[in-house]
Structures are given as C-alpha cells and as structure tokens.
Design an enzyme around this catalytic site. Structure first.
Site, PDB file in Angstrom:
ATOM      1  N   LYS A  78       0.837  -1.211   0.000  1.00 47.23           N
ATOM      2  CA  LYS A  78       0.000   0.000   0.000  1.00 47.23           C
ATOM      3  C   LYS A  78       0.868   1.257   0.000  1.00 47.23           C
ATOM      4  CE  LYS A  78      -3.805  -2.521   1.992  1.00 47.23           C
ATOM      5  NZ  LYS A  78      -4.585  -2.954   3.166  1.00 47.23           N
ATOM      6  N   GLN A  94      -5.106  -1.979   9.290  1.00 43.70           N
ATOM      7  CA  GLN A  94      -4.845  -3.241   8.595  1.00 43.70           C
ATOM      8  C   GLN A  94      -5.382  -4.410   9.438  1.00 43.70           C
ATOM      9  OE1 GLN A  94      -3.362  -3.639   5.473  1.00 43.70           O
ATOM     10  NE2 GLN A  94      -3.875  -5.803   5.694  1.00 43.70           N
ATOM     11  N   ASP A 142     -11.804   2.112   3.696  1.00 44.25           N
ATOM     12  CA  ASP A 142     -12.128   0.697   3.462  1.00 44.25           C
ATOM     13  C   ASP A 142     -13.588   0.393   3.779  1.00 44.25           C
ATOM     14  OD1 ASP A 142     -11.381  -1.622   2.303  1.00 44.25           O
ATOM     15  OD2 ASP A 142     -10.088  -2.336   3.914  1.00 44.25           O
TER      16      ASP A 142
END
Ligand code: NAP
Length: 285
Positions: free
Chosen positions: A55, A99, A122
């Site tokens: 990322k 994450q 997300d």
C-alpha cells in the site's frame, strides 16, 4: 489444458493506478495539496506487513503521501482509539484504515467507530456499511469494489444470475454479497457452518471465494461455464495460492481470476481510488 479466460486484475489495476497518478500530477502542477493515506498496523503479522508495504509503494507511485503508524501487538483499544482520533484531525490525511487482522483483545467495533466516516477508505465504519446495505451512495470496501470493477470491465452480466459468496467477513464476504445483490444477482452466502457447500456452489453462475483456505474450490464443485473470482491469499508449500484450485477449476470455468494477479492488485487500486474520492470530497476540488 486451461479453458477459462483470465480476468486480468494486474493489468486492470495498473491502468487505474496510472490514471490516478496522472490526476495527482495535475494537482502537483497546480501547487495543490496531494491525497494522503494513513495506515495503522497493530502487531507483527508477516502477511500484514507485506500488504502494508504494498500500500505504501502504491501511494508513492501515485504521488500520494503515505503515513504508516506501527503499534505493538500489546496496544490497548484506548491507545488505538486515541491514535485514530488524532489522525482524524490531520488535514494531510484524506483516507485511513486499520490493517486487519488486529490482535483479538482489541475491541474492533469501538476502534472502527472512531474513524472519521469521511476518511474511512475501506468502508468499515458501521455508517458506511449500513449505507451499503441500504443501496445508498457510500464508500465501498476496496476488495469487493475491485471484484465488481473487474466483472464489469470484462462484461460479466450479473442480472438474474445465481451468485455464491464463500465467506461472510465484514470486510469481504458480506459487502461482496450486498454488491452482487445490488447488481440484481440472486445471492447465497456460505460459511463454515453451511451444510453441503458443494450443492450450493454447483448451482452458481458466479462464485466469489473468500474463505482463506488454500485451493478449497475444486472443479467438482463448479458448474461448467461458471465465473470464478478468487479473493483468497494463502501460502502453500512456499507458493502463493488462492481459495481456488486454479488448474483444476480452469477446466470448467468460463472466466477466472488468477492468484497472484487477480483480486489482490485490484484491492490496492481501489484503495487509491477510494482515497482519491475521499480527497476530492474533503478538499472540495
Ligand atoms: P475471514 O475473516 O477469516 O473469513 C473467512 C470466512 O470464510 C468466514 O466467514 C468463514 O466462516 C468462512 N469459511 C471458513 N471455512 C469455510 C468453509 N469450509 N466453507 C465455507 N466457508 C468457510 O477472512 P477474510 O478477511 O474474509 O479473507 C478471506 C481470504 O481472502 C483470506 O485468504 C484473506 O487473506 C484474503 N483476502 C484477500 C484480499 C485481496 O486483496 N485479495 C483482501 C482481503 C482478504 P465463519 O464465518 O463461519 O467462520
């Protein structure tokens, strides 16, 4: 002998990333602030470290700023919440994510509620997930968004099709099912307690596998002509494999995503896309 055609995530993602990079270069030329992404990693899970590294690299290549916050595995919910609250206030950050997976002692619901809904790249905030279920315009979780993008790009029509999602996680399985439903597929979700998964998958026109079990899906579980999307990423005998036995299933499927080179690169591309969209909204440009 392979029959299935490949849904090429690597190439599609590269095109998307190049287009975003071009837009960021325009912003730089105009002297504007560039998009910024903050990633919070808790603990030392080796796979998570790899994903976070990918990322950061993608951000660099697109001209984004990237901010990595690496916390020890012993971090408390309160400490994580405090960090997320601070990131919310940072004007250089337009998108943020934690994450997954995170250590089991952390209250994920508490943590994710702290993320500013406008910076939730997300789509994990309960408000954004709720909007997704309602079919209201929202931030779509990166992996399911990437799957939908790929299916659309290759002209896979979902209307009236029987779609089966293997897995019911909040980050992949559930939002995936909602997006397929919104695309007018008839959707069934299987999980670890589903009885006779094979009888369900054999009815499917489209299967999205997200169970995290290496080469779980075999040709004997798939109807000829089925479109098979493999979200899984595992290591098997040192090889990177998905939830689908690619060689076996490619004898019967019509279209398939490979691992690597399928959904993984699309997830990263959609992370950049979601961050860029958050940026446009927050900066009002
Ligand atoms: P997860 O949270 O562990 O969820 C796995 C799901 O699979 C659960 O719902 C589980 O059911 C279900 N399951 C387990 N065994 C099953 C079986 N035998 N039959 C049917 N369902 C079964 O995993 P996740 O976060 O959704 O990720 C799934 C996989 O995708 C992992 O390999 C992960 O590394 C990968 N992934 C890849 C990307 C990418 O960009 N390509 C992104 C995210 C995740 P229960 O709910 O009953 O336990």
């Amino acid at each position: 002998m392979s029959k299935a055609k490949v849904l090429d995530g690597r190439r599609t993602a590269a095109e998307l990333r190049a287009a975003i990079g071009e837009k960021v270069r325009d912003l730089q030329r105009e002297g504007k602030r560039v998009p910024g992404l903050a990633v919070v990693l808790v603990g030392d899970d080796p796979a998570s470290k790899v994903y976070v590294g990918q990322k950061e690299k993608a951000c660099r290549e697109a001209g984004f700023r990237s901010f990595l916050h690496h916390l020890p595995a012993s971090t408390s919910t309160a400490t994580l919440v405090e960090l997320l609250g601070g990131i919310n206030e940072d004007p250089d950050v337009h998108g943020m994510l934690v994450q997954l997976p995170i250590p089991g002692h952390i209250d994920w619901t508490e943590a994710v509620r702290t993320i500013d809904v406008k910076k939730d790249v997300d789509g994990t905030h309960p408000l954004n997930l709720g909007r997704l279920v309602m079919g209201v315009d929202t931030v779509v979780p990166c992996t399911p968004r990437g799957v939908m993008y790929l299916l659309k790009k290759y002209g896979i029509d979902l209307s009236g099709k029987r779609a089966v999602v293997l897995g019911r996680s909040n980050i992949v399985g559930k939002p995936m099912a909602q997006l397929l439903l919104a695309a007018d597929a008839t959707v069934t979700v299987c999980h670890s307690r589903t009885k006779d998964v094979v009888s369900v998958t054999r009815e499917a026109d489209v299967i999205v596998a997200a169970v995290g079990r290496p080469e779980f899906l075999k040709a004997s579980m798939v109807k000829p002509g089925c479109v098979v999307v493999d979200v899984g990423i595992s290591r098997l005998d040192g090889r990177l494999v998905g939830d689908v036995d690619f060689q076996d299933v490619s004898r019967v499927a019509s279209w398939m995503t490979p691992v690597p080179g399928g959904v993984g690169p699309m997830t990263i591309a959609m992370l950049l896309q979601n961050t860029f969209e958050r940026y446009l909204e927050l900066e009002g440009v």
